[in-house]
Design an enzyme around this catalytic site. Structure first.
Site, mmCIF file in Angstrom:
data_model
loop_
_atom_site.group_PDB
_atom_site.id
_atom_site.type_symbol
_atom_site.label_atom_id
_atom_site.label_comp_id
_atom_site.label_asym_id
_atom_site.label_seq_id
_atom_site.Cartn_x
_atom_site.Cartn_y
_atom_site.Cartn_z
ATOM 1 C CG ASP A 12 0.052 -2.484 -8.021
ATOM 2 O OD1 ASP A 12 0.237 -3.698 -7.829
ATOM 3 O OD2 ASP A 12 -1.029 -1.909 -7.715
ATOM 4 C CG HIS A 31 1.258 -10.592 -9.855
ATOM 5 N ND1 HIS A 31 0.161 -11.413 -9.890
ATOM 6 C CD2 HIS A 31 1.182 -9.922 -8.685
ATOM 7 C CE1 HIS A 31 -0.566 -11.240 -8.800
ATOM 8 N NE2 HIS A 31 0.053 -10.346 -8.037
ATOM 9 C CG HIS A 49 3.727 -7.398 -5.785
ATOM 10 N ND1 HIS A 49 2.714 -6.458 -5.863
ATOM 11 C CD2 HIS A 49 3.103 -8.602 -5.676
ATOM 12 C CE1 HIS A 49 1.532 -7.068 -5.790
ATOM 13 N NE2 HIS A 49 1.743 -8.372 -5.676
#
Ligand code: 5GP
Length: 113
Positions: free
Chosen positions: A30, A99, A101
């Site tokens: 990220d 997505h 995380h």
């Protein structure tokens, strides 16, 4: 769905620190990490959010979780990590390409904020 920045990352049109890739998914760091380890695991198929997935997506949804576990192991954090999927703007989703995380390397509170 309209294309997001993650499609450009998949096509390598913009750079990302890729930690894992295969024909179905891509995992990369990220850009604004919220923990010492913060990786995003995304399907190469464009699915905007979990609520938009269909029964055709059953395999890829499970696959993302399996890969998350493997990536956590590869990164040396298999015993303590948190997976988060934000679904919808009011839940904190900002990029509308599904997505997961993967966060690790610090302690986490419960309930989440
Ligand atoms: P969301 O808020 O949608 O659950 O998470 C989107 C995540 O994507 C955020 O944590 C944000 O920092 C990350 N992100 C947004 N744009 C980029 C980018 O261009 N590159 C990378 N590596 N991460 C990004």
């Amino acid at each position: 769905m309209s294309e997001t920045i993650f499609s450009k990352i998949i096509r390598k049109e913009i750079p990302a620190e890729i930690v894992y890739e295969d024909d179905q998914c891509l995992a990369f760091k990220d850009v604004n990490p919220q923990a010492p380890i913060h990786v995003l695991i995304i399907p190469k198929k464009e699915i905007a959010k979990v609520a938009d997935a269909s029964s055709d997506d059953q395999n890829i949804l499970g696959y993302l979780l399996l890969k998350a576990g493997e990536i956590a192991q590869d990164l040396g954090v298999k015993d303590a990590f948190r997976l988060v999927i934000n679904n919808g703007e009011n839940a904190g989703q900002t990029v509308f390409h599904l997505h997961v995380h993967l966060l690790a390397g610090r302690s986490f509170n419960w309930p989440p904020g």
